[in-house]
Design an enzyme around this catalytic site. Structure first.
Site, PDB file in Angstrom:
ATOM      1  N   ASP A  68       1.047  -1.020   0.034  1.00 37.82           N
ATOM      2  CA  ASP A  68      -0.082   0.033   0.070  1.00 37.82           C
ATOM      3  C   ASP A  68       0.919   1.348   0.084  1.00 37.82           C
ATOM      4  O   ASP A  68       1.533   1.872   0.912  1.00 37.82           O
ATOM      5  CB  ASP A  68      -1.078  -0.040   1.277  1.00 37.82           C
ATOM      6  CG  ASP A  68      -1.672   1.155   1.323  1.00 37.82           C
ATOM      7  OD1 ASP A  68      -1.511   2.148   0.794  1.00 37.82           O
ATOM      8  OD2 ASP A  68      -2.707   1.078   2.028  1.00 37.82           O
ATOM      9  N   GLU A 113       1.810   2.072  13.175  1.00 43.79           N
ATOM     10  CA  GLU A 113       1.080   2.096  12.382  1.00 43.79           C
ATOM     11  C   GLU A 113      -0.235   1.243  12.792  1.00 43.79           C
ATOM     12  O   GLU A 113      -0.266   0.048  12.593  1.00 43.79           O
ATOM     13  CB  GLU A 113       1.554   1.588  10.948  1.00 43.79           C
ATOM     14  CG  GLU A 113       0.508   1.797   9.811  1.00 43.79           C
ATOM     15  CD  GLU A 113      -0.557   0.925   9.555  1.00 43.79           C
ATOM     16  OE1 GLU A 113      -1.599   0.831  10.417  1.00 43.79           O
ATOM     17  OE2 GLU A 113      -0.637   0.058   8.773  1.00 43.79           O
ATOM     18  N   GLU A 172      -9.361  -3.414  15.340  1.00 49.68           N
ATOM     19  CA  GLU A 172      -8.052  -4.287  15.938  1.00 49.68           C
ATOM     20  C   GLU A 172      -7.780  -3.621  17.384  1.00 49.68           C
ATOM     21  O   GLU A 172      -7.019  -4.525  18.047  1.00 49.68           O
ATOM     22  CB  GLU A 172      -7.070  -4.004  14.975  1.00 49.68           C
ATOM     23  CG  GLU A 172      -7.040  -4.568  13.510  1.00 49.68           C
ATOM     24  CD  GLU A 172      -5.997  -4.368  12.770  1.00 49.68           C
ATOM     25  OE1 GLU A 172      -5.058  -4.470  13.115  1.00 49.68           O
ATOM     26  OE2 GLU A 172      -6.207  -4.341  11.323  1.00 49.68           O
ATOM     27  N   HIS A 197      -5.461   0.502   1.545  1.00 48.46           N
ATOM     28  CA  HIS A 197      -5.762  -0.833   1.594  1.00 48.46           C
ATOM     29  C   HIS A 197      -7.034  -0.949   2.768  1.00 48.46           C
ATOM     30  O   HIS A 197      -7.596  -1.899   2.844  1.00 48.46           O
ATOM     31  CB  HIS A 197      -4.691  -1.818   2.122  1.00 48.46           C
ATOM     32  CG  HIS A 197      -4.283  -1.806   3.681  1.00 48.46           C
ATOM     33  ND1 HIS A 197      -3.379  -0.610   3.969  1.00 48.46           N
ATOM     34  CD2 HIS A 197      -4.546  -2.307   4.674  1.00 48.46           C
ATOM     35  CE1 HIS A 197      -3.127  -0.557   5.362  1.00 48.46           C
ATOM     36  NE2 HIS A 197      -3.668  -1.825   5.695  1.00 48.46           N
TER      37      HIS A 197
HETATM   38  C1  LIG Z   1      -0.742  -2.707  11.113  1.00 51.46           C
HETATM   39  S1  LIG Z   1       0.707  -3.738  11.343  1.00 51.46           S
HETATM   40  C2  LIG Z   1       2.120  -2.753  11.056  1.00 51.46           C
HETATM   41  C3  LIG Z   1       3.303  -3.161  11.077  1.00 51.46           C
HETATM   42  C4  LIG Z   1       4.564  -2.356  10.412  1.00 51.46           C
HETATM   43  N1  LIG Z   1       4.554  -1.399  11.538  1.00 51.46           N
HETATM   44  C5  LIG Z   1       4.211  -1.460   9.123  1.00 51.46           C
HETATM   45  O1  LIG Z   1       3.934  -0.162   9.440  1.00 51.46           O
HETATM   46  O2  LIG Z   1       4.369  -2.110   8.223  1.00 51.46           O
HETATM   47  C6  LIG Z   1       0.581  -3.901  13.075  1.00 51.46           C
HETATM   48  C7  LIG Z   1       1.539  -4.708  13.888  1.00 51.46           C
HETATM   49  O3  LIG Z   1       1.558  -4.750  15.120  1.00 51.46           O
HETATM   50  C8  LIG Z   1       1.824  -5.786  15.828  1.00 51.46           C
HETATM   51  N2  LIG Z   1       1.158  -5.705  17.150  1.00 51.46           N
HETATM   52  C9  LIG Z   1      -0.309  -5.417  17.315  1.00 51.46           C
HETATM   53  N3  LIG Z   1      -0.460  -5.194  18.697  1.00 51.46           N
HETATM   54  C10 LIG Z   1       0.505  -5.422  19.243  1.00 51.46           C
HETATM   55  C11 LIG Z   1       0.998  -5.429  20.736  1.00 51.46           C
HETATM   56  N4  LIG Z   1       0.003  -5.392  21.617  1.00 51.46           N
HETATM   57  N5  LIG Z   1       2.244  -5.746  20.981  1.00 51.46           N
HETATM   58  C12 LIG Z   1       3.079  -5.945  20.092  1.00 51.46           C
HETATM   59  N6  LIG Z   1       2.800  -5.885  18.893  1.00 51.46           N
HETATM   60  C13 LIG Z   1       1.605  -5.709  18.176  1.00 51.46           C
HETATM   61  C14 LIG Z   1       0.966  -6.833  14.923  1.00 51.46           C
HETATM   62  O4  LIG Z   1       1.341  -8.043  15.012  1.00 51.46           O
HETATM   63  C15 LIG Z   1       1.464  -6.114  13.682  1.00 51.46           C
HETATM   64  O5  LIG Z   1       2.680  -6.869  13.118  1.00 51.46           O
END
Ligand SMILES: C[S@@+](CC[C@H](N)C(=O)[O-])C[C@H]1O[C@@H](n2cnc3c(N)ncnc32)[C@H](O)[C@@H]1O
Length: 542
Positions: free
Chosen positions: A172, A265, A274, A423
């Site tokens: 994206d 993000e 989420e 996305h």
């Molecule tokens: C929307 S993705 C963004 C990934 C990356 N930062 C990017 O911008 O491409 C969110 C990420 O946060 C991680 N995540 C969500 N909640 C979390 C938490 N409570 N502790 C650690 N990681 C978390 C998810 O596993 C996921 O890989």
């Protein structure tokens, strides 16, 4: 047998069971035989602060089964047989998988006692982790575990543990490109600074922060993606030497130092899906220095009533199947109303033509630097619009944007209709009962979003139209329509061809231009930042 150990709290409990066997292999710890009967001991205890269940025959033997109660569940198969499903890591601790263990009891009472002990130890087995080394996982039950169902979290992190889903986000380019621009153009905020990447995924934002001159970046990621992030970061050594990947939940890990800036993000559909914004807020409270920066800084949910006859008919028609009175000789009509309700409870995710909007949008601001985590449990937005045309309203259209309030450049990432598609697309809540409006007529209502344990929200939408024209004062509310939606179960409608005219007409421009949006903020802190969204350079960027 129960063994109460010194101290106020019971530290250990022992019971006996008849037999324990591993479902995935033929191995068993013991079984009763006609010649000798040797039951298995089940010992519940704390091991380094973690509640553990150990099955063994000889306490000195190494041939025992150890189960981490935090990741285990016990199911009754019958009165004397149960199955315990638990997570185990391989010897390298790199991969975890589920294991099933059958536990047999000699009598029902033994089964009852075991289940009761299991439940109690699982509940109470949430212990304060002692002297944690920096950057490792705390063993206590966290805020995350308290509010999120284990099954939801398991699926969620499994999803993000896969490269294909990270790739989807990386591809994206509106999203990733805007993040890149926001970081690189605001080097001043990163140079020589300590950064925490909240939910680092592939580690891409950590690498951007390192490119912008960060002194050190802590990339916190809970899913298996952390291993891939390590690999990616190791493969970019000039940047990687300033990045440490920490595998664990943001709510649980400890970091060796405070951060000057957070990058993340955390946005889902409609911004809040989420429930990762809460994680971002928790990261702020746990890791950020006072007045530290947050990238993004704030988010806004924009809402406007829309008219889309095709969409309405499409949804209503889905339930027509249930109007058959002779489906292989069966009358399906008793389920027609339920089917209708189910289809209308799905918010629609697609990229719509902004010309379907029938009034200027209003906005709800969430300032990430000041919002409390609890504020996100329930979001209540009063709605008030003025209809721009003589038309049928089919529901509420929503989208969001986020601001990177950099010291050098303010950048917006928008998911608005008509802007380059992301996305996230946009979201529409379609009401089962459309409302007729005349130009200038007031549309009021409420959008009430309540967080649930499956990392999403239940949405309650009401729209109402008041009497209009001569004698309106006596009329009161003329029409009202309400519906409940589950944000976790949207209808993805992206297969539709999206033919947008490049030049939008004046009305459309007026309806969606972020600079024209009248901020109906419940968070005063956001309004200053809203004064000058002229740096909203999504258009520039593409
Ligand atoms: C929307 S993705 C963004 C990934 C990356 N930062 C990017 O911008 O491409 C969110 C990420 O946060 C991680 N995540 C969500 N909640 C979390 C938490 N409570 N502790 C650690 N990681 C978390 C998810 O596993 C996921 O890989």
């Amino acid at each position: 047998m129960e063994v109460a150990v010194a101290g106020q709290k019971q530290k250990q409990q022992e019971l006996t069971v008849a037999c324990v066997s591993n479902l995935s292999s033929s191995s068993s710890i013991s079984s009763s035989s006609s010649s000798s009967y040797s039951p298995v001991t089940a010992r519940f205890n704390f091991n380094s602060g973690v509640a553990e269940l150990r099955f063994f025959q000889d306490s000195e033997s190494n041939e025992d089964l150890r189960i981490d109660l935090r990741t285990s569940q016990l199911f009754k198969l019958n009165s004397v047989e149960s199955i315990c499903v638990c997570e185990v890591s391989d010897t390298t601790k790199e991969k975890s998988y589920s294991r099933g263990i059958t536990v047999r009891f000699r009598e029902e009472e033994e089964s009852r006692a075991f289940h009761s002990a299991f439940d109690q130890w699982k509940k109470e087995g949430v212990v304060q982790g002692s002297c944690l080394p920096n950057g490792t996982l705390s063993v206590g039950k966290s805020k995350f575990d308290d509010k999120i169902e284990a099954s939801s979290a398991k699926m969620y992190f499994h999803y993000y543990g896969q490269l294909l889903h990270q790739q989807n986000m990386l591809q994206d380019y509106v999203r990733t490109g805007t993040y890149y621009a926001a970081v690189i153009e605001n080097r001043a905020d990163f140079v020589g600074r300590v950064v925490v990447d909240v939910g680092a995924g592939s580690g891409i934002l950590s690498l951007f922060a390192a490119q912008a001159g960060a002194k050190h970046v802590y990339a916190v990621e809970a899913s298996e993606m952390a291993e891939y992030a390590r690999k990616l970061i190791a493969g970019n050594p000039s940047l990687g030497q300033r990045i440490t990947v920490i595998k664990g939940k943001v709510e649980e890990v400890e970091l060796p130092e405070k951060a000057d800036i957070l990058i993340s993000e955390p946005m889902g559909t409609l911004l809040i899906n989420e429930r990762m914004l809460e994680t971002y807020i928790i990261a702020r409270d746990r890791f950020l220095v006072p007045n530290g920066k947050m990238f993004p800084t704030l988010g806004r949910i924009h809402m406007a009533p829309f008219s889309d006859e095709y969409l309405y008919v499409e949804i209503a028609n889905k339930a027509l199947f249930w109007q058959q009175q002779n489906y292989y000789g069966v009358d399906l009509t008793p389920l027609h109303d339920s089917a209708c309700k189910a289809y209308f409870s799905q918010p629609v995710v697609d990229a719509f033509d902004p010309r379907v909007l029938v009034a200027p949008a209003i906005s709800h601001v969430i300032n990430f630097t000041s919002t409390k985590e609890e504020d996100l449990y329930e979001i209540d937005v009063p709605l008030k619009f003025t209809a721009a045309a003589n038309i049928r309203i089919h529901g509420l259209a929503c989208w969001f944007d986020v601001l990177f309030n950099g010291s050098t450049v303010q950048r917006w990432l928008t998911t608005a209709p008509g802007a380059p598609t992301t996305h996230w697309y946009q979201l529409r809540c379609v009401l089962p009962q459309p409302l007729y409006v005349m130009p200038g007529q007031e549309i009021t209502g409420r959008l009430h979003m309540v967080a649930h344990h499956a990392q999403s929200y239940t949405i309650y939408l009401t729209l109402a139209v008041k009497s209009w024209g001569p004698g309106a004062e006596q009329g009161g509310v003329l029409q009202q329509s309400s519906c409940k939606f589950d944000l976790k179960e949207p209808y993805y409608r992206m297969s539709q061809p999206q033919a947008y005219p490049l030049a939008q007409d004046q009305l459309t421009h007026h309806l969606i231009n972020t600079q024209d949006i009248q901020i109906q903020s419940q968070d005063d802190d956001g309004s200053d930042l809203m004064q000058n969204p002229s740096q909203n350079s999504d258009a520039e960027f593409h």
